[in-house]
Design a protein around this motif. Structure first.
Motif, PDB file in Angstrom:
ATOM      1  N   PRO A 135      30.232  11.920  -3.891  1.00  0.00           N
ATOM      2  CA  PRO A 135      28.968  12.599  -4.173  1.00  0.00           C
ATOM      3  C   PRO A 135      28.065  11.646  -4.972  1.00  0.00           C
ATOM      4  CG  PRO A 135      30.755  13.500  -5.503  1.00  0.00           C
ATOM      5  CD  PRO A 135      31.362  12.539  -4.539  1.00  0.00           C
ATOM      6  N   GLU A 136      26.784  11.725  -4.697  1.00  0.00           N
ATOM      7  CA  GLU A 136      25.861  10.844  -5.395  1.00  0.00           C
ATOM      8  C   GLU A 136      25.830  11.185  -6.872  1.00  0.00           C
ATOM      9  OE1 GLU A 136      22.146   9.519  -4.126  1.00  0.00           O
ATOM     10  OE2 GLU A 136      22.556   9.984  -2.039  1.00  0.00           O
ATOM     11  N   ARG A 137      25.926  10.145  -7.683  1.00  0.00           N
ATOM     12  CA  ARG A 137      25.911  10.334  -9.124  1.00  0.00           C
ATOM     13  C   ARG A 137      24.483  10.553  -9.620  1.00  0.00           C
ATOM     14  NH1 ARG A 137      29.612   6.503 -12.687  1.00  0.00           N
ATOM     15  NH2 ARG A 137      29.883   5.673 -10.613  1.00  0.00           N
ATOM     16  N   PHE A 138      23.519   9.904  -8.977  1.00  0.00           N
ATOM     17  CA  PHE A 138      22.123   9.999  -9.391  1.00  0.00           C
ATOM     18  C   PHE A 138      21.275  10.423  -8.199  1.00  0.00           C
ATOM     19  CE2 PHE A 138      24.161   6.633 -11.927  1.00  0.00           C
ATOM     20  CZ  PHE A 138      24.076   7.228 -13.178  1.00  0.00           C
ATOM     21  N   ALA A 139      21.064  11.719  -8.080  1.00  0.00           N
ATOM     22  CA  ALA A 139      20.284  12.265  -6.975  1.00  0.00           C
ATOM     23  C   ALA A 139      18.801  11.956  -7.186  1.00  0.00           C
ATOM     24  CB  ALA A 139      20.501  13.771  -6.888  1.00  0.00           C
ATOM     25  N   GLU A 140      18.024  12.114  -6.127  1.00  0.00           N
ATOM     26  CA  GLU A 140      16.586  11.828  -6.206  1.00  0.00           C
ATOM     27  C   GLU A 140      15.868  12.683  -7.232  1.00  0.00           C
ATOM     28  OE1 GLU A 140      14.305  11.559  -2.649  1.00  0.00           O
ATOM     29  OE2 GLU A 140      15.937  10.574  -1.576  1.00  0.00           O
ATOM     30  N   ASP A 141      16.397  13.878  -7.529  1.00  0.00           N
ATOM     31  CA  ASP A 141      15.742  14.751  -8.500  1.00  0.00           C
ATOM     32  C   ASP A 141      16.345  14.633  -9.899  1.00  0.00           C
ATOM     33  OD1 ASP A 141      18.169  15.946  -7.944  1.00  0.00           O
ATOM     34  OD2 ASP A 141      17.337  17.969  -7.726  1.00  0.00           O
ATOM     35  N   ASP A 142      17.123  13.590 -10.155  1.00  0.00           N
ATOM     36  CA  ASP A 142      17.726  13.346 -11.455  1.00  0.00           C
ATOM     37  C   ASP A 142      16.701  12.613 -12.327  1.00  0.00           C
ATOM     38  OD1 ASP A 142      19.218  12.370 -13.662  1.00  0.00           O
ATOM     39  OD2 ASP A 142      21.032  12.196 -12.432  1.00  0.00           O
ATOM     40  N   TYR A 143      16.342  13.217 -13.454  1.00  0.00           N
ATOM     41  CA  TYR A 143      15.329  12.606 -14.313  1.00  0.00           C
ATOM     42  C   TYR A 143      15.750  11.224 -14.790  1.00  0.00           C
ATOM     43  CZ  TYR A 143      17.782  13.095 -18.752  1.00  0.00           C
ATOM     44  OH  TYR A 143      18.679  12.944 -19.785  1.00  0.00           O
ATOM     45  N   ARG A 144      17.056  10.969 -14.867  1.00  0.00           N
ATOM     46  CA  ARG A 144      17.516   9.645 -15.311  1.00  0.00           C
ATOM     47  C   ARG A 144      17.113   8.570 -14.312  1.00  0.00           C
ATOM     48  NH1 ARG A 144      23.724  10.908 -16.009  1.00  0.00           N
ATOM     49  NH2 ARG A 144      23.208  11.726 -13.952  1.00  0.00           N
ATOM     50  N   LEU A 145      17.126   8.907 -13.025  1.00  0.00           N
ATOM     51  CA  LEU A 145      16.679   7.960 -12.003  1.00  0.00           C
ATOM     52  C   LEU A 145      15.186   7.689 -12.156  1.00  0.00           C
ATOM     53  CD1 LEU A 145      17.183   6.217  -9.510  1.00  0.00           C
ATOM     54  CD2 LEU A 145      16.978   8.291  -8.114  1.00  0.00           C
ATOM     55  N   ALA A 146      14.404   8.733 -12.380  1.00  0.00           N
ATOM     56  CA  ALA A 146      12.961   8.570 -12.573  1.00  0.00           C
ATOM     57  C   ALA A 146      12.677   7.746 -13.830  1.00  0.00           C
ATOM     58  CB  ALA A 146      12.283   9.943 -12.667  1.00  0.00           C
ATOM     59  N   ALA A 147      13.380   8.043 -14.910  1.00  0.00           N
ATOM     60  CA  ALA A 147      13.174   7.294 -16.152  1.00  0.00           C
ATOM     61  C   ALA A 147      13.580   5.836 -15.979  1.00  0.00           C
ATOM     62  CB  ALA A 147      13.979   7.940 -17.284  1.00  0.00           C
ATOM     63  N   ALA A 148      14.699   5.601 -15.339  1.00  0.00           N
ATOM     64  CA  ALA A 148      15.160   4.228 -15.113  1.00  0.00           C
ATOM     65  C   ALA A 148      14.179   3.473 -14.228  1.00  0.00           C
ATOM     66  CB  ALA A 148      16.556   4.230 -14.499  1.00  0.00           C
ATOM     67  N   ALA A 149      13.566   4.146 -13.265  1.00  0.00           N
ATOM     68  CA  ALA A 149      12.569   3.491 -12.408  1.00  0.00           C
ATOM     69  C   ALA A 149      11.351   3.071 -13.236  1.00  0.00           C
ATOM     70  CB  ALA A 149      12.156   4.411 -11.260  1.00  0.00           C
ATOM     71  N   LEU A 150      10.936   3.910 -14.186  1.00  0.00           N
ATOM     72  CA  LEU A 150       9.845   3.518 -15.082  1.00  0.00           C
ATOM     73  C   LEU A 150      10.240   2.303 -15.915  1.00  0.00           C
ATOM     74  CD1 LEU A 150       8.480   6.911 -16.471  1.00  0.00           C
ATOM     75  CD2 LEU A 150       7.405   5.401 -14.795  1.00  0.00           C
ATOM     76  N   LEU A 151      11.495   2.274 -16.360  1.00  0.00           N
ATOM     77  CA  LEU A 151      11.974   1.141 -17.148  1.00  0.00           C
ATOM     78  C   LEU A 151      12.006  -0.135 -16.309  1.00  0.00           C
ATOM     79  CD1 LEU A 151      14.880   2.854 -19.125  1.00  0.00           C
ATOM     80  CD2 LEU A 151      12.540   2.443 -19.885  1.00  0.00           C
ATOM     81  N   VAL A 152      12.446  -0.018 -15.070  1.00  0.00           N
ATOM     82  CA  VAL A 152      12.456  -1.162 -14.162  1.00  0.00           C
ATOM     83  C   VAL A 152      11.022  -1.662 -13.959  1.00  0.00           C
ATOM     84  CG1 VAL A 152      12.851  -1.880 -11.763  1.00  0.00           C
ATOM     85  CG2 VAL A 152      14.611  -0.592 -12.989  1.00  0.00           C
ATOM     86  N   HIS A 153      10.095  -0.731 -13.778  1.00  0.00           N
ATOM     87  CA  HIS A 153       8.685  -1.100 -13.597  1.00  0.00           C
ATOM     88  C   HIS A 153       8.181  -1.850 -14.830  1.00  0.00           C
ATOM     89  CE1 HIS A 153       4.773  -0.801 -11.681  1.00  0.00           C
ATOM     90  NE2 HIS A 153       4.271  -0.416 -12.841  1.00  0.00           N
ATOM     91  N   ALA A 154       8.528  -1.360 -16.012  1.00  0.00           N
ATOM     92  CA  ALA A 154       8.115  -2.025 -17.250  1.00  0.00           C
ATOM     93  C   ALA A 154       8.718  -3.423 -17.352  1.00  0.00           C
ATOM     94  CB  ALA A 154       8.518  -1.182 -18.461  1.00  0.00           C
ATOM     95  N   ALA A 155       9.961  -3.559 -16.960  1.00  0.00           N
ATOM     96  CA  ALA A 155      10.635  -4.858 -17.034  1.00  0.00           C
ATOM     97  C   ALA A 155      10.059  -5.854 -16.031  1.00  0.00           C
ATOM     98  CB  ALA A 155      12.135  -4.687 -16.800  1.00  0.00           C
ATOM     99  N   ALA A 156       9.573  -5.361 -14.905  1.00  0.00           N
ATOM    100  CA  ALA A 156       9.120  -6.240 -13.826  1.00  0.00           C
ATOM    101  C   ALA A 156       7.610  -6.395 -13.758  1.00  0.00           C
ATOM    102  CB  ALA A 156       9.634  -5.707 -12.488  1.00  0.00           C
ATOM    103  N   ILE A 157       6.887  -5.802 -14.678  1.00  0.00           N
ATOM    104  CA  ILE A 157       5.425  -5.785 -14.554  1.00  0.00           C
ATOM    105  C   ILE A 157       4.810  -7.177 -14.640  1.00  0.00           C
ATOM    106  CG2 ILE A 157       4.828  -5.412 -16.981  1.00  0.00           C
ATOM    107  CD1 ILE A 157       2.805  -3.259 -15.765  1.00  0.00           C
TER     108      ILE A 157
END
Length: 158
Positions: A19-41
């Motif tokens: 089973p997927e540990r981090f589903a598309e509606d998991d806020y941790r995935l959304a937050a981590a994506a923002l962090l990735v964006h910040a790291a790669a900006i």
């Protein structure tokens, strides 16, 4: 449709699919994506920023190394597909209270401070993300100062 159902039953019975540990509606995935964006900006993620990204995600979400790596991988893919920040911030807004949203902004500050300085692109990103997350300018600036002071002391926030 029946083929998809058959594959689902087959996967369940043979145990091939976890089973997927981090589903598309998991806020941790959304937050981590923002962090990735910040790291790669700035164009690419430096080794220092990558290490900080992993450390912040692991610490705040209390994940082991394997789960952290999985979340960063999925977040990187989600961020690469995103056209704006709203997709991520709207999910976070639905999932977290005000204190939780402030924590996400603090995490983002930790990422942008990884190299010891904040560029105008990073500052602008934090302003936009905080605004979309309902974190006031005063709170955003206070979080920035707190992270900067903690970093200057050599400690970790969280």
């Amino acid at each position: 449709m029946f083929d998809a159902f058959r594959r689902f039953l087959s996967d369940c019975s043979t145990g091939d699919k976890q089973p997927e540990r981090f589903a598309e509606d998991d806020y941790r995935l959304a937050a981590a994506a923002l962090l990735v964006h910040a790291a790669a900006i700035d164009g690419e993620i430096s080794p220092v920023a990558r290490d900080q990204l992993h450390a912040v995600i692991q610490r705040y979400f209390e994940l082991d190394e394997e789960a952290t790596n999985e979340l960063v991988t999925k977040a990187t893919a989600a961020e690469n597909e995103a056209v704006d920040l709203y997709h991520f911030t709207s999910l976070i807004n639905r999932s977290l209270d005000e204190a939780g949203r402030r924590r996400i902004v603090a995490m983002m500050w930790e990422i942008v401070y990884a190299d010891g300085r904040v560029t105008e692109f990073e500052d602008n990103l934090l302003w936009r993300a905080a605004d979309l997350l309902g974190v006031s300018s005063r709170e955003r600036i206070e979080l920035r100062q707190l992270v900067a002071e903690t970093r200057a002391r050599g400690g970790q926030e969280g």
